[in-house]
Write a protein that holds these residues in place. Sequence first.
Motif, PDB file in Angstrom:
ATOM      1  N   LEU A   1      -1.124  13.500   3.433  1.00 47.24           N
ATOM      2  CA  LEU A   1      -1.192  14.010   4.806  1.00 47.24           C
ATOM      3  C   LEU A   1      -1.891  15.353   4.815  1.00 47.24           C
ATOM      4  N   SER A   2      -2.479  15.651   5.942  1.00 49.23           N
ATOM      5  CA  SER A   2      -3.125  16.946   6.129  1.00 49.23           C
ATOM      6  C   SER A   2      -2.059  17.994   6.453  1.00 49.23           C
ATOM      7  N   ILE A   3      -2.495  19.239   6.454  1.00 46.62           N
ATOM      8  CA  ILE A   3      -1.566  20.323   6.780  1.00 46.62           C
ATOM      9  C   ILE A   3      -0.981  20.119   8.178  1.00 46.62           C
ATOM     10  N   GLU A   4      -1.823  19.692   9.084  1.00 44.49           N
ATOM     11  CA  GLU A   4      -1.361  19.492  10.460  1.00 44.49           C
ATOM     12  C   GLU A   4      -0.349  18.349  10.546  1.00 44.49           C
ATOM     13  N   GLU A   5      -0.638  17.304   9.811  1.00 51.89           N
ATOM     14  CA  GLU A   5       0.286  16.165   9.826  1.00 51.89           C
ATOM     15  C   GLU A   5       1.608  16.516   9.165  1.00 51.89           C
TER      16      GLU A   5
ATOM     17  N   ARG B   1       0.813  -1.215   0.000  1.00 48.48           N
ATOM     18  CA  ARG B   1       0.000   0.000   0.000  1.00 48.48           C
ATOM     19  C   ARG B   1       0.840   1.256   0.000  1.00 48.48           C
ATOM     20  N   ASN B   2       1.992   1.210   0.617  1.00 54.19           N
ATOM     21  CA  ASN B   2       2.732   2.442   0.864  1.00 54.19           C
ATOM     22  C   ASN B   2       4.109   2.483   0.186  1.00 54.19           C
TER      23      ASN B   2
ATOM     24  N   LYS C   1      -1.295   8.507  12.357  1.00 51.96           N
ATOM     25  CA  LYS C   1      -1.456   7.688  11.171  1.00 51.96           C
ATOM     26  C   LYS C   1      -0.148   7.007  10.836  1.00 51.96           C
ATOM     27  N   PHE C   2      -0.302   5.847  10.211  1.00 50.01           N
ATOM     28  CA  PHE C   2       0.900   5.105   9.855  1.00 50.01           C
ATOM     29  C   PHE C   2       1.704   5.873   8.823  1.00 50.01           C
ATOM     30  N   THR C   3       1.029   6.525   7.895  1.00 53.06           N
ATOM     31  CA  THR C   3       1.737   7.290   6.871  1.00 53.06           C
ATOM     32  C   THR C   3       2.516   8.439   7.486  1.00 53.06           C
TER      33      THR C   3
END
Lengths: 414, 198
Positions: B161-165, B39-40, B81-83
């Motif tokens: 990822l989000s901005i926060e992440e 997946r990654n 999150k794992f990512t």
Amino acid sequence: MHENDSDDIEKIISDLYSDVSQEKPSSALDEKILSEARKELQETSSDTVQNFHTKGSGPFSGRWTVPVSLAAVIILSVTVVVTIEKERPYQLTSPPDEPVMADNDSKPDHSLAVEPMLKGMVEKEEAINQKAAKKKSKDPLVEESIKEQEVLALMQQVKPEQQQLAKKSAPTSENKPQVFDRQQDAISAQDKAARENIGSAGSGAASGSSASEPGMASAPTAAKQAMNVEEPAKMQAKRSAASEETAAEPGEFTTFATMAKPKPDEKSDESRLSTLTKRSDASDVDEPVLAEEKQQTIRSVKPESAAESPAKAFIAQSRENEIAESASQSVCASLSITDCLNSVECILESGSAGTDYQCRTAKNQCELGFSQVNDTRETCELKKGCQYKAADCFCPPSVECICGGGSPASCVPE
Amino acid sequence: MYVTDSSPQASFDNSLNNEDLMISYSLGNAEAFEELYHRNKAPLYRYFLRQLNQTALAEEFAHEVWLRVIKSRESYLPKAKFTTYLFQIAHNHLVDHFRKHSKIREVNIEDNEEEAQNLLDASDPGAVIDKEKCRAIILSLIKELPEEQKEVFLLKEEGNLSIEEIAQVVNENVETVKSRMRYALKKLKSGLQAFVGR
């Protein structure tokens, strides 16, 4: 609007990028990484099994560690509790109480053989004293003189028997001659004093009733001083030992039992004391006889040795104490408040008014040797059975007392 | 199938998220890791590829990151999150690499710029831009972005990822990350507009 444009641009670019970004790692890399992941699992599992087997060789291994540890703790705690419970009865057993130090006024430690005898003597004396008190005035000096008279009378009763006893008995013990010698000295001195007083008292002393005889007041003092009886208990013990060795001494402890039947088979002191008790119980009947005996004693005083009477010794001891106390009372009463506080033989105590302080002689071992000013709680409580009593609004001299006055610090029996 | 004695389950569920797969692998499930890897692997590879511009180096870095994940499987905790966890490791590797090899990075950028320029020069202004060319253009534009903006853009596009992440990964505040993302998109837009405008 502007934000919507940016969002749209972002979305467009994102879509464009996702369309063009198709690169992937090679399969070799994939295989390499996956193999390493599996290898890691295998190594970890083998280590776990190995650790389990290596640790599992004993009871404190692996999954049994906690249960075995708990079991060990429980067993240990139970063992400790059981051990404590077993030892508890012994711990609870308190050491024997230490004997309380006797006060000056306490009775001397008589031997078991002598106590009943003393009791009889004292009872007889008390009975006589009671009757004497009914008949005459309450002057203490008079009472003392009456007691002295009675003692002298009793002594005279004993004299003939003791003379016989001295002749019969051989000094088998070392202490026996000392006892008799001492008694001889005491009695001789007493007789001498009695003779002196007889002359001054005249016929008044010969009355059968227990009338006041001031002439005899000085006799007790002289007799007492002459007797010099320090420890009646020891002397009585020696006497009992001597009596045991000399079996044929029926009259030794029947000093006052002139009317008691001699019993040759009575060798023990207790039997002799029982006889004496009978004699003392019959004191009411025998009083007139004693009065007559007193007369005889006064008229014919013979400085002969006599068996020591426990009552006489006891009375002498008590009178000595009274004399000493009265003497010290006068000394303490003459002290100032400051001197009394500093004194270790006198005690300052407050009266009902609070500030009316009086200085008296120390009554007991706690008060004796304790200075109400210089000594502290520790000094007092070092003595067994003593308790420190703090001052309660004590107002020393030259101090204005605003709290009403109270007792100074003192050391008292618990 | 590699099933250990302590594995809680014999096979994984495809509906599991990355975190569950990682946990499953930490408990001894090798198949869960396979799924997780498949997946990654590509996004991580491309993340390195876009910044290192070398396939071999990108694979090497990817290998190192996955090895780190494998080794820390027992201590893994799904705090994020794992990512995020994965790209955090990747970012750190990259930063260390750039600190050591700053010159190599500059050379790679110049090569990419030359390639992009060639594509632009060779393109027919009137012709429809094919996919290949579009891809080249975008990649070239991305390569031209400053490193900070590029990384933010890649973490957004590849790591999803989000901005926060992203802020957490690059260890910056959210506003900084937003700003970098805004500038990156602006440049990409202007570049595309310039390209389309020709």
